[in-house]
Structure formats: C-alpha cells, structure tokens
Design a protein around this motif. Sequence first.
Motif, PDB file in Angstrom:
ATOM      1  N   ALA A  97      19.008 -45.657  51.196  1.00 37.11           N
ATOM      2  CA  ALA A  97      19.597 -46.565  52.180  1.00 37.11           C
ATOM      3  C   ALA A  97      20.243 -47.761  51.492  1.00 37.11           C
ATOM      4  O   ALA A  97      21.317 -48.214  51.904  1.00 37.11           O
ATOM      5  N   VAL A  98      19.623 -48.266  50.441  1.00 32.79           N
ATOM      6  CA  VAL A  98      20.208 -49.388  49.692  1.00 32.79           C
ATOM      7  C   VAL A  98      21.520 -48.953  49.051  1.00 32.79           C
ATOM      8  O   VAL A  98      22.521 -49.687  49.099  1.00 32.79           O
ATOM      9  N   ASP A  99      21.558 -47.751  48.488  1.00 34.29           N
ATOM     10  CA  ASP A  99      22.797 -47.235  47.878  1.00 34.29           C
ATOM     11  C   ASP A  99      23.924 -47.161  48.909  1.00 34.29           C
ATOM     12  O   ASP A  99      25.061 -47.551  48.629  1.00 34.29           O
ATOM     13  N   VAL A 100      23.616 -46.657  50.099  1.00 39.41           N
ATOM     14  CA  VAL A 100      24.619 -46.567  51.162  1.00 39.41           C
ATOM     15  C   VAL A 100      25.088 -47.964  51.554  1.00 39.41           C
ATOM     16  O   VAL A 100      26.294 -48.218  51.687  1.00 39.41           O
ATOM     17  N   TRP A 101      24.157 -48.886  51.736  1.00 36.11           N
ATOM     18  CA  TRP A 101      24.476 -50.255  52.126  1.00 36.11           C
ATOM     19  C   TRP A 101      25.400 -50.933  51.114  1.00 36.11           C
ATOM     20  O   TRP A 101      26.349 -51.633  51.488  1.00 36.11           O
ATOM     21  N   LEU A 102      25.148 -50.705  49.826  1.00 33.97           N
ATOM     22  CA  LEU A 102      25.952 -51.343  48.782  1.00 33.97           C
ATOM     23  C   LEU A 102      27.319 -50.689  48.596  1.00 33.97           C
ATOM     24  O   LEU A 102      28.237 -51.310  48.063  1.00 33.97           O
ATOM     25  N   GLU A 113      23.398 -55.746  60.937  1.00 33.64           N
ATOM     26  CA  GLU A 113      24.839 -55.973  60.977  1.00 33.64           C
ATOM     27  C   GLU A 113      25.523 -55.392  59.736  1.00 33.64           C
ATOM     28  O   GLU A 113      25.129 -55.687  58.614  1.00 33.64           O
ATOM     29  N   PRO A 114      26.566 -54.572  59.910  1.00 35.17           N
ATOM     30  CA  PRO A 114      27.328 -54.090  58.747  1.00 35.17           C
ATOM     31  C   PRO A 114      28.060 -55.247  58.057  1.00 35.17           C
ATOM     32  O   PRO A 114      28.387 -56.257  58.694  1.00 35.17           O
ATOM     33  N   LEU A 115      28.312 -55.099  56.780  1.00 34.81           N
ATOM     34  CA  LEU A 115      29.016 -56.128  56.013  1.00 34.81           C
ATOM     35  C   LEU A 115      30.354 -56.483  56.667  1.00 34.81           C
ATOM     36  O   LEU A 115      30.694 -57.665  56.780  1.00 34.81           O
ATOM     37  N   LEU A 116      31.128 -55.492  57.103  1.00 36.97           N
ATOM     38  CA  LEU A 116      32.427 -55.783  57.727  1.00 36.97           C
ATOM     39  C   LEU A 116      32.278 -56.644  58.980  1.00 36.97           C
ATOM     40  O   LEU A 116      33.081 -57.548  59.210  1.00 36.97           O
ATOM     41  N   SER A 117      31.264 -56.392  59.774  1.00 33.73           N
ATOM     42  CA  SER A 117      31.035 -57.201  60.974  1.00 33.73           C
ATOM     43  C   SER A 117      30.627 -58.619  60.614  1.00 33.73           C
ATOM     44  O   SER A 117      31.036 -59.583  61.261  1.00 33.73           O
ATOM     45  N   PHE A 118      29.812 -58.743  59.581  1.00 35.32           N
ATOM     46  CA  PHE A 118      29.380 -60.057  59.104  1.00 35.32           C
ATOM     47  C   PHE A 118      30.585 -60.886  58.656  1.00 35.32           C
ATOM     48  O   PHE A 118      30.761 -62.034  59.070  1.00 35.32           O
ATOM     49  N   VAL A 119      31.443 -60.304  57.826  1.00 35.34           N
ATOM     50  CA  VAL A 119      32.638 -61.012  57.343  1.00 35.34           C
ATOM     51  C   VAL A 119      33.539 -61.378  58.526  1.00 35.34           C
ATOM     52  O   VAL A 119      34.058 -62.500  58.594  1.00 35.34           O
ATOM     53  N   ALA A 120      33.692 -60.470  59.480  1.00 34.57           N
ATOM     54  CA  ALA A 120      34.531 -60.752  60.659  1.00 34.57           C
ATOM     55  C   ALA A 120      33.936 -61.883  61.495  1.00 34.57           C
ATOM     56  O   ALA A 120      34.679 -62.730  62.019  1.00 34.57           O
ATOM     57  N   ARG A 121      32.613 -61.925  61.634  1.00 36.18           N
ATOM     58  CA  ARG A 121      31.967 -63.003  62.401  1.00 36.18           C
ATOM     59  C   ARG A 121      32.227 -64.358  61.757  1.00 36.18           C
ATOM     60  O   ARG A 121      32.601 -65.325  62.418  1.00 36.18           O
ATOM     61  N   ILE A 146      29.018 -68.104  52.710  1.00 36.96           N
ATOM     62  CA  ILE A 146      30.149 -68.627  51.940  1.00 36.96           C
ATOM     63  C   ILE A 146      30.881 -67.475  51.254  1.00 36.96           C
ATOM     64  O   ILE A 146      32.115 -67.444  51.220  1.00 36.96           O
ATOM     65  N   ARG A 147      30.132 -66.522  50.734  1.00 40.66           N
ATOM     66  CA  ARG A 147      30.763 -65.331  50.137  1.00 40.66           C
ATOM     67  C   ARG A 147      31.625 -64.611  51.171  1.00 40.66           C
ATOM     68  O   ARG A 147      32.762 -64.206  50.896  1.00 40.66           O
ATOM     69  N   ALA A 148      31.102 -64.454  52.382  1.00 42.23           N
ATOM     70  CA  ALA A 148      31.855 -63.793  53.452  1.00 42.23           C
ATOM     71  C   ALA A 148      33.114 -64.590  53.797  1.00 42.23           C
ATOM     72  O   ALA A 148      34.189 -64.013  54.007  1.00 42.23           O
ATOM     73  N   ALA A 149      33.011 -65.919  53.856  1.00 40.98           N
ATOM     74  CA  ALA A 149      34.172 -66.763  54.163  1.00 40.98           C
ATOM     75  C   ALA A 149      35.247 -66.631  53.083  1.00 40.98           C
ATOM     76  O   ALA A 149      36.444 -66.572  53.399  1.00 40.98           O
ATOM     77  N   MET A 150      34.832 -66.573  51.821  1.00 44.25           N
ATOM     78  CA  MET A 150      35.814 -66.417  50.741  1.00 44.25           C
ATOM     79  C   MET A 150      36.524 -65.067  50.845  1.00 44.25           C
ATOM     80  O   MET A 150      37.743 -64.986  50.675  1.00 44.25           O
ATOM     81  N   LEU A 151      35.790 -64.003  51.128  1.00 39.12           N
ATOM     82  CA  LEU A 151      36.408 -62.683  51.298  1.00 39.12           C
ATOM     83  C   LEU A 151      37.412 -62.711  52.437  1.00 39.12           C
ATOM     84  O   LEU A 151      38.520 -62.181  52.304  1.00 39.12           O
ATOM     85  N   ALA A 156      40.212 -60.158  50.674  1.00 36.61           N
ATOM     86  CA  ALA A 156      39.760 -59.330  49.549  1.00 36.61           C
ATOM     87  C   ALA A 156      39.090 -58.063  50.067  1.00 36.61           C
ATOM     88  O   ALA A 156      38.559 -58.043  51.181  1.00 36.61           O
ATOM     89  N   PRO A 157      39.097 -57.006  49.266  1.00 35.93           N
ATOM     90  CA  PRO A 157      38.404 -55.778  49.667  1.00 35.93           C
ATOM     91  C   PRO A 157      36.922 -56.078  49.910  1.00 35.93           C
ATOM     92  O   PRO A 157      36.317 -56.869  49.179  1.00 35.93           O
ATOM     93  N   PRO A 158      36.328 -55.459  50.933  1.00 36.77           N
ATOM     94  CA  PRO A 158      34.932 -55.755  51.286  1.00 36.77           C
ATOM     95  C   PRO A 158      33.938 -55.621  50.131  1.00 36.77           C
ATOM     96  O   PRO A 158      33.004 -56.410  50.036  1.00 36.77           O
ATOM     97  N   LEU A 159      34.141 -54.649  49.254  1.00 37.64           N
ATOM     98  CA  LEU A 159      33.174 -54.476  48.165  1.00 37.64           C
ATOM     99  C   LEU A 159      33.243 -55.606  47.143  1.00 37.64           C
ATOM    100  O   LEU A 159      32.372 -55.736  46.290  1.00 37.64           O
ATOM    101  N   SER A 160      34.254 -56.487  47.253  1.00 34.79           N
ATOM    102  CA  SER A 160      34.311 -57.682  46.399  1.00 34.79           C
ATOM    103  C   SER A 160      33.157 -58.625  46.712  1.00 34.79           C
ATOM    104  O   SER A 160      32.795 -59.467  45.893  1.00 34.79           O
TER     105      SER A 160
END
Length: 186
Positions: A97-102, A113-121, A146-151, A156-160
């Motif tokens: 699950a950690v591998d999938v999440w990363l 919350e998925p990373l994309l949703s977090f960055v969008a929020r 702050i990392r999400a705000a910078m992306l 930047a691509p989400p995996l950044s």
Amino acid sequence: MLVTLIAAARSSTLLDARFGDDRPLDTAGWRELERAIPALLPLAAAELRYCSPTPGSRQTGEAIGLAPLAQPALRDCDMGRWSGLTLQEVTAREPGAVDVWLSDPRSAPHGGEPLLSFVARVGGWLDTRPIDDDGRVVAVTEPSVIRAAMLYALKAPPLSYWRTEVHPLSVVSLSGGRGRWSLRLG
C-alpha cells in the motif's frame, strides 16, 4: 498579492513524525521557535493571518504575534487509517500500500485523501484569497501543505511532491493570484 507560508515549529523528531500529527510543540520546537521569532516578527504586519487547525501551527502563529485564524483547508493531508502512525510502522504493516501511495498520486490506500486532491484543496485555498496587488497574507501550516502549495504554484508533476523538502520554520512566499502563482525566493 503575496502569500507567505511558514512551516510550523516541530512537534516531534523526524523519526517520530506521524501522519496527521496534531500534537503541540515539543521542547525542541519551542527553543527553535524562540530563536526564529526576531526574523519572523515582521510577517505579523500582514493584513490576513491564518494557520492550520493543528495546535503546533496555532502555537507557532501566536508566538510570532499573528493571532491567526484557523483555516480547515490548510490542514494536513487526510491519511485515513494511517493517521497517528509513523511511515516506518505503516511500511511494516502495509508495504504494498505504501508503494502504491508513493507512485500513484490518485491513490488513497489509507482510505483518506489522494495526493492530487490534497494539492487541489491547498491550491483552491490559495486561489480564493482576496485579490489585492499590494495585499499580504501569512499562514502557518504543516510542511506538507507548503509542499502542496509549491507544486500547485509551479504546476509541477504530482510526483515532485516526494522530491520537495520543507523544514520546520521554513518560509516560502508565493506571488500572484487565482491560478497564476509564482514561487518567490529571497
């Protein structure tokens, strides 16, 4: 408009950092904050002053004189059933699950919350600040926000996200507004 984001002082050592950690500042965090206050005090002149709803963010903001208003949109990523656990604990329990999440920013194997949703929020919060060319906003929040705000600002691509580090009491500024943000250094 200029939005300055301050990473809250630490509430735990890096090895003890927990998903969804909402503990108050620890002794080391208070000491680091006391040393940083002189450099951070000028930020209290901002017209709008916010913080995430966590005790550490509120304590950091109050210590530097912000009297911040808590903003739910500035909370850390919802980590579902992993909340309260360390990355080491989750990796031992659910390595796949950690591998999938990363590797997949659309996934939420933790049930949160998925990373994309977090960055969008976080980006949505930025985009809804009142636009004023000379306006100044300051917010104290978790390094992950702050990392999400910078992306978001850099598009930047989400995996950044996984290649970005923000340390406690770091300061990052973004200028612009509504989907046209620039990272401002110095």
